[in-house]
Design an enzyme around this catalytic site. Structure first.
Site, PDB file in Angstrom:
ATOM      1  N   HIS A   1      -7.902  -5.146  -1.161  1.00  0.00           N
ATOM      2  CA  HIS A   1      -6.667  -4.582  -0.603  1.00  0.00           C
ATOM      3  C   HIS A   1      -6.151  -5.411   0.585  1.00  0.00           C
ATOM      4  O   HIS A   1      -4.964  -5.431   0.853  1.00  0.00           O
ATOM      5  CB  HIS A   1      -6.973  -3.153  -0.162  1.00  0.00           C
ATOM      6  CG  HIS A   1      -5.778  -2.317   0.096  1.00  0.00           C
ATOM      7  ND1 HIS A   1      -4.899  -1.959  -0.897  1.00  0.00           N
ATOM      8  CD2 HIS A   1      -5.310  -1.747   1.243  1.00  0.00           C
ATOM      9  CE1 HIS A   1      -3.940  -1.196  -0.377  1.00  0.00           C
ATOM     10  NE2 HIS A   1      -4.166  -1.071   0.917  1.00  0.00           N
TER      11      HIS A   1
ATOM     12  N   SER B   1       0.845  -1.189   0.000  1.00  0.00           N
ATOM     13  CA  SER B   1       0.000   0.000   0.000  1.00  0.00           C
ATOM     14  C   SER B   1       0.888   1.250   0.000  1.00  0.00           C
ATOM     15  O   SER B   1       1.695   1.420  -0.910  1.00  0.00           O
ATOM     16  CB  SER B   1      -0.940  -0.051   1.204  1.00  0.00           C
ATOM     17  OG  SER B   1      -2.024   0.784   1.017  1.00  0.00           O
TER      18      SER B   1
END
Ligand SMILES: CSCC[C@H](NC=O)C(=O)N[C@@H](C)C(=O)N[C@@H](CO)C(=O)O
Length: 664
Positions: free
Chosen positions: A638, A525
């Site tokens: 994610h 990320s």
């Protein structure tokens, strides 16, 4: 060989199947027992299973209490302690189920056509306040067939990471459900999303979290409201365009509401979350923790934990409010004087207090804790933290068979001008021998406003098991070191924190057991952003793995579910106001300088850092003739490394090891 010396084997990626996760330790009102959730990864079904367990506070073996082959979670004791309500997907979607402590099967209480996401017992134990997007209490006889598969989008928020597909127009509202029969009734309504219901001690009102500002489509406001339990027009408690408030809890006498959050528009997790108190009738909230200069939320990252939803808890005598505090890689339990004053550390140490609960008289606390060499266990202690005892040894047997590397906690000088010491952890490879020089992998955390810390991290242990030294740090922008440190990366992504990372790498190399020609780097990320940034600004790394990464800030602004507010706040303006800044801070700008062999790992349903971020980087590097490979994980979001399908989680770890084995 390590195995020969210790009789233990090395950890493997598939060992995630061997680790059980416990969470949500809920002590019974009489303080006699603790209910908790035990989650396991189901290899055959490629899924997760969880059940509710009970353990006596006096000691003894924990026993499994719910036995369905399902996902049971969120156990909550009735005020009398004679039954537990919990969420379960046994009937398809998460609904509330009830089980008596006296024995017998669990009974389904709610049958909403949409999942229940949260609930709270009324103080008299007759009713549950329930959060759901359902518009009726019962499912329709027949689900209506969609007229078309074409999607019409009218809102700016139309996707949310972790929710497959597109967001619907349904809103989360509060319902009341009588527990012993009777029709549920809807308490709140309208074009608002409500969450976190909290009953007033009298049972007349329910406080909740909502954004009722006219501009709610575009802002990140989160306010505290209250409504009569019978329904009606909600009243504001702590509201306004700058409110970022969550998790309300009433004082035992019902005169004050405490909650967490901050008061800076769009600041999200780049501000310390504080504990606030406001008169229950509404007014100007006062911070109870401004002097602490820490967040009262759990900010630590790991790949081995089950989620729970702890919020502050008011002690029954009204004197204290218990809350988590993130501090320098630890998450501790504090109690804050309700009338103002010095916060007191209750459960400290090199660890993370994952969640906690109090007995009805406030004399006992149960917590789930995580430590560097032990992912999770339930402990119990007195209200001031004394007399701590461990009630479970969930993974003791398994960890007795594998060798782990104990992280060494250190402070290393930044390579920036100020040479500021940066908090870091070094793990020596398994089988470490003096005089040998080892490859090093630098792990970079995301957020950027999160922190690494004193918790078990499977990925790091695996790298150590494969013979790598592992370095992980909390550079500028991390949580846990005060507001000034936290804000450093705003408008300076990569620029502010790279010197901290490089200084830490240099300092570890100086220890003499690292081969400086064999450095690897990885992160997810924002950590993927930093991995890209680092290899665009130095060639000192021999191999890199970028995970769920950000590469192009301008396209992130328009494609991430949080891009239009998070990106704007973090970078300091929109891409059309600040095109040069967006260009300067985007790793893609430096793609021509990237020479390090790069593995790109990305989930196809990642709506936080959409896969286009990976695709752009891949094609640019491919066209530039670099060594680059792109691994795509279908049907994953994610959260792949933490909550993805078990098989994909194992494959992800295998790809990381494969890349470093080949190029490092
Ligand atoms: C705890 S910081 C998360 C900040 C942000 N969320 C909302 O505003 C966020 O999701 N940032 C991502 C770009 C990110 O870096 N996420 C990290 C940490 O959660 C990750 O490991 O996925």
């Amino acid at each position: 060989m390590a195995e020969e010396r210790t009789g233990k084997r090395r950890l493997a990626p598939e060992d995630i199947y061997e680790i059980a996760l416990v969470s949500d330790a809920q002590i019974s009102p009489d303080g006699q027992r603790v209910a908790f959730v035990r989650t396991v990864l189901d290899r055959e079904r490629n899924d997760y299973r969880s059940s509710i367990w009970l353990v006596d506070v006096a000691g003894g073996e924990p026993v499994r209490f719910t036995t369905a082959d399902a996902r049971d979670s969120f156990p909550r004791w009735s005020p009398r302690g004679d039954r537990l309500a919990f969420l379960s997907n046994r009937s398809g979607k998460d609904q509330v189920w009830l089980i008596s402590l006296g024995g017998g099967e669990a009974q389904q209480l709610t049958r909403f056509p949409e999942p229940v996401t949260h609930f709270a017992w009324s103080p008299d134990g007759t009713t549950l306040a329930v959060v759901t997007k359902a518009e009726t209490a019962e499912p329709p006889e027949k689900e209506p067939e969609p007229e078309t598969d074409v999607v019409r989008i009218t809102r700016i928020r139309y996707r949310s990471d972790g929710t497959p597909g597109f967001l619907d127009e349904k809103r989360s509202h509060i319902w009341c459900v009588p527990v012993d029969g009777g029709r549920p009734w809807q308490v709140t309504s309208g074009d608002f999303d409500e969450s976190w219901p909290a009953w007033s001690p009298s049972g007349h009102e329910i406080a909740f979290v909502s954004n009722r500002t006219p501009d709610r489509e575009y802002n990140t406001v989160s306010e505290i409201w209250a409504v009569r339990a019978s329904g009606g027009e909600p009243r504001p408690v702590a509201t306004g365009d700058a409110a970022y408030f969550f998790k309300p809890v009433w004082s035992p006498d019902g005169t004050v509401l405490a909650f967490t959050g901050h008061r800076e528009p769009f600041a999200g997790s780049s501000r310390n979350h504080q504990l606030w108190a406001v008169a229950a009738g509404g007014g100007e909230p006062a911070s109870l923790t401004s002097a602490l200069d820490r967040s009262v939320e759990d900010e630590v990252l790991t790949d081995t934990a089950a989620s729970s939803k702890p919020g502050p808890i008011w002690a029954p005598d009204g004197r204290w409010i218990y809350t988590q505090v993130s501090d320098q890689g630890n998450v501790h339990l504090y109690r804050i004087p309700a009338g103002g004053g010095e916060p007191q550390l209750v459960v400290g140490g090199r660890r993370r207090v994952v969640d906690f609960s109090l007995s009805a008289d406030g004399s006992l606390i149960a917590c789930t804790v995580s430590e560097p060499l032990n992912p999770c266990d339930v402990i119990v202690c007195s209200a001031d933290g004394s007399g701590e005892r461990r009630l479970t040894r969930v993974n003791e047997e398994f960890f007795a068979t594998v060798e782990l590397s104990e992280p060494e906690e250190v402070w290393l000088p930044s390579a920036s001008e100020d040479r500021r010491p940066i908090h870091a952890w070094i793990m020596k490879p398994i089988g470490f021998r003096e005089g040998v020089r080892y490859p090093l992998v630098l792990e970079i955390h995301g957020g950027p406003h999160a922190m690494y810390g004193n918790v078990y991290f499977h990925e790091f242990q695996l790298l150590a098991a494969q013979g790598y030294a592992v370095l992980y740090t909390n550079p500028r922008g991390s949580q846990g070191y005060g507001q000034q440190f936290l804000s450093c990366t705003r408008g300076a992504w990569g620029e502010a924190d790279m010197p901290d990372l490089m200084g830490a790498v240099d300092a570890v190399i100086e220890r003499g057991y690292i081969d400086p020609s064999r450095l690897g780097v990885t992160g997810g990320s924002y950590g993927g952003f930093m991995t890209n940034w680092v290899i665009g600004h130095t060639d000192r790394f021999k191999a890199a793995v970028t995970q769920r990464c950000v590469s192009n800030l301008a396209s992130f602004y328009g494609t991430s579910d949080i891009g239009f507010h998070f990106g704007e706040h973090e970078i300091g303006g929109t891409p059309w106001e600040q095109p040069e800044l967006y260009r300067r801070l985007s790793p893609l700008t430096y793609a021509p300088q990237m020479k390090t062999p790069l593995l790109i790992l990305h989930s196809e349903q990642d709506y936080r850092c959409p896969i286009e971020q990976a695709e752009q980087l891949y094609v640019w590097l491919k066209k530039l003739g670099r060594t680059v490979e792109f691994v795509r994980f279908p049907d994953e979001s994610h959260g792949l490394s933490r909550s993805g399908k078990p098989k994909h989680r194992v494959e992800r770890l295998q790809h990381i090891l494969r890349w470093f084995a080949e190029y490092l």
